[in-house]
Write a protein that holds these residues in place. Structure first.
Motif, short mmCIF file in Angstrom:
data_model
loop_
_atom_site.label_atom_id
_atom_site.label_comp_id
_atom_site.label_asym_id
_atom_site.label_seq_id
_atom_site.Cartn_x
_atom_site.Cartn_y
_atom_site.Cartn_z
N THR A 1 -8.93 -11.95 -2.98
CA THR A 1 -8.72 -13.24 -2.32
C THR A 1 -7.24 -13.55 -2.18
OG1 THR A 1 -8.76 -14.54 -4.38
CG2 THR A 1 -10.88 -14.09 -3.30
N ARG A 2 -6.40 -12.76 -2.82
CA ARG A 2 -4.96 -12.95 -2.72
C ARG A 2 -4.38 -11.99 -1.67
NH1 ARG A 2 -2.96 -13.86 -9.02
NH2 ARG A 2 -4.44 -15.55 -9.49
N PRO A 3 -3.17 -12.27 -1.17
CA PRO A 3 -2.60 -11.43 -0.11
C PRO A 3 -2.36 -10.00 -0.56
CG PRO A 3 -1.41 -13.52 -0.30
CD PRO A 3 -2.32 -13.43 -1.48
N VAL A 4 -2.63 -9.05 0.32
CA VAL A 4 -2.40 -7.65 -0.02
C VAL A 4 -0.91 -7.39 -0.23
CG1 VAL A 4 -2.21 -6.86 2.37
CG2 VAL A 4 -3.06 -5.28 0.61
N GLY A 5 -0.06 -8.20 0.40
CA GLY A 5 1.38 -8.07 0.23
C GLY A 5 1.95 -8.97 -0.84
N GLY A 6 1.07 -9.62 -1.61
CA GLY A 6 1.51 -10.55 -2.63
C GLY A 6 2.05 -9.85 -3.87
N PRO A 7 2.60 -10.62 -4.81
CA PRO A 7 3.26 -10.01 -5.98
C PRO A 7 2.33 -9.22 -6.88
CG PRO A 7 3.11 -12.41 -6.20
CD PRO A 7 2.73 -12.08 -4.80
N GLU A 8 1.07 -9.64 -7.01
CA GLU A 8 0.17 -8.96 -7.94
C GLU A 8 -0.13 -7.54 -7.48
OE1 GLU A 8 -4.25 -9.89 -8.56
OE2 GLU A 8 -3.28 -10.97 -10.22
N PHE A 9 -0.55 -7.38 -6.23
CA PHE A 9 -0.89 -6.04 -5.75
C PHE A 9 0.38 -5.22 -5.53
CE2 PHE A 9 -2.88 -2.95 -2.72
CZ PHE A 9 -3.79 -2.44 -3.63
N SER A 10 1.47 -5.87 -5.16
CA SER A 10 2.73 -5.15 -5.02
C SER A 10 3.16 -4.55 -6.34
CB SER A 10 3.82 -6.09 -4.48
OG SER A 10 3.51 -6.51 -3.17
N ARG A 11 2.89 -5.25 -7.43
CA ARG A 11 3.22 -4.71 -8.75
C ARG A 11 2.40 -3.46 -9.04
NH1 ARG A 11 5.03 -8.10 -13.84
NH2 ARG A 11 5.58 -6.36 -15.21
N VAL B 1 2.16 2.56 -9.44
CA VAL B 1 1.71 3.87 -8.97
C VAL B 1 2.89 4.70 -8.50
CG1 VAL B 1 0.31 5.07 -7.24
CG2 VAL B 1 -0.58 3.02 -8.36
N GLU B 2 3.81 4.07 -7.77
CA GLU B 2 4.95 4.80 -7.21
C GLU B 2 5.89 5.32 -8.30
OE1 GLU B 2 8.48 4.09 -3.88
OE2 GLU B 2 7.38 2.38 -4.70
N GLU B 3 6.09 4.56 -9.35
CA GLU B 3 7.11 4.89 -10.34
C GLU B 3 6.58 5.76 -11.48
OE1 GLU B 3 8.64 1.11 -11.56
OE2 GLU B 3 9.75 0.80 -9.68
N ASN B 4 5.28 6.01 -11.51
CA ASN B 4 4.69 6.80 -12.59
C ASN B 4 3.83 7.93 -12.00
OD1 ASN B 4 5.24 5.09 -15.24
ND2 ASN B 4 4.72 3.64 -13.62
#
Length: 295
Positions: free
Chosen positions: A179-189, A194-197
């Motif tokens: 229900t939150r934006p796909v570009g929001g802070p939670e999913f961006s985190r 995933v990217e850094e590990n």
């Protein structure tokens, strides 16, 4: 709820060699009793029924994940992996005192990782010291760790996850709040994690994440539409580190039981191109679970 006994025939044809990297076997309880400390009691879902679904959907191989209802008794999972005659791998649950002999036996049976569960509704605790001890024991085998957690808990856990000495596989995209934006802070985190590990992500279980549910659009086989932007984002950003699975027999659901044929037809909405589908369904899981083997 019992699993969907008569799944539809998918309209989307899976490519040869497709792997279901997230499924379970439950019992049958008369032969493989459930753990006394379990938080739920599922309906039986045997290896015979799993393999029948595999063939019905056009799946070639399975990765069978130990579920919490069986605790650390991996007997049912190992029995199913062995019965698949090379067409299955296993993910186990083990305790910190597991011996090297026990781990080698699991490895010989086809197990390739362990699962760490952080969902409070499923486990009483996940002590990080114990989990670190397990991680050190399995690292020499070349296994990986499957992580199951809620997205809201990632800030608290990601430091620990980053300290683990094995590759990581995250169940169900870290269970984002769709229900939150796909570009929001939670999913961006989560994407940054995933990217850094050394992380692989399963774009699985839209039925568990969706608010809109299984309703199809205009009579088409397109359901769980609110999950699509999240899964597509993961597939686009990490095409070489995404995996797919059914989650059959869909334990501990109370709202609706998904049609596994419809879950297959969800795939081209999250991985629209042939190349994305090939990586998601064949190349990536083969490289992780059957390295060096032909499809």
């Amino acid at each position: 709820m019992d699993w969907y006994a008569d799944p539809s025939q998918p309209a989307f044809r899976l490519p040869p060699g497709a792997v279901d990297t997230h499924c379970h076997v439950f019992g049958p309880q008369a032969k493989f009793p459930f753990a006394p400390e379990r938080k739920y009691t599922p309906c039986d879902g045997s290896k015979t029924e799993l393999f029948a679904l595999r063939d019905h959907l056009g799946v070639s191989r399975n990765v069978i994940v130990q579920a919490t209802c069986h605790g650390a008794d991996n007997t049912a999972m190992v029995d199913a992996v062995r019965a698949a005659d090379g067409r299955a791998r296993g993910i186990a649950t083990v305790r910190p005192d597991v011996s090297d002999t026990e781990l080698r036996a699991l490895d010989a049976a086809g197990v390739r990782g362990v699962r760490f569960n952080f969902l409070r509704r499923l486990v009483d605790s996940s002590p990080q010291e114990d989990l670190s001890a397990i991680a050190k024991k399995i690292a020499p085998l070349g296994w990986h760790i499957v992580l199951y957690f809620e997205s809201a808990d990632l800030p608290e856990l990601e430091g620990f996850f980053g300290s683990l000495p094995t590759p990581l596989v995250v169940d169900h995209m870290g269970r984002p709040d769709v229900t939150r934006p796909v570009g929001g802070p939670e999913f961006s985190r989560f994407l940054r994690f995933v990217e850094e590990n050394d992380v692989w992500a399963k774009v699985t279980c839209p039925e568990r994440l969706s608010v809109t549910g299984p309703r199809a659009l205009h009579g088409e086989r397109h359901a769980y539409t609110d999950v699509v932007p999240f899964a597509r984002r993961v597939v686009e950003e990490f095409p070489d580190r995404v995996l797919w699975g059914t989650d059959w027999p869909h334990p501990n659901l109370t709202d609706h039981m998904p049609d596994d044929g419809l879950l297959v037809d969800h795939i081209p909405h999250v991985a629209p191109t042939t190349e994305q589908q090939r990586k998601l369904l064949v190349h990536n899981p083969m490289s992780l679970y059957w390295p060096g083997e032909d499809v």
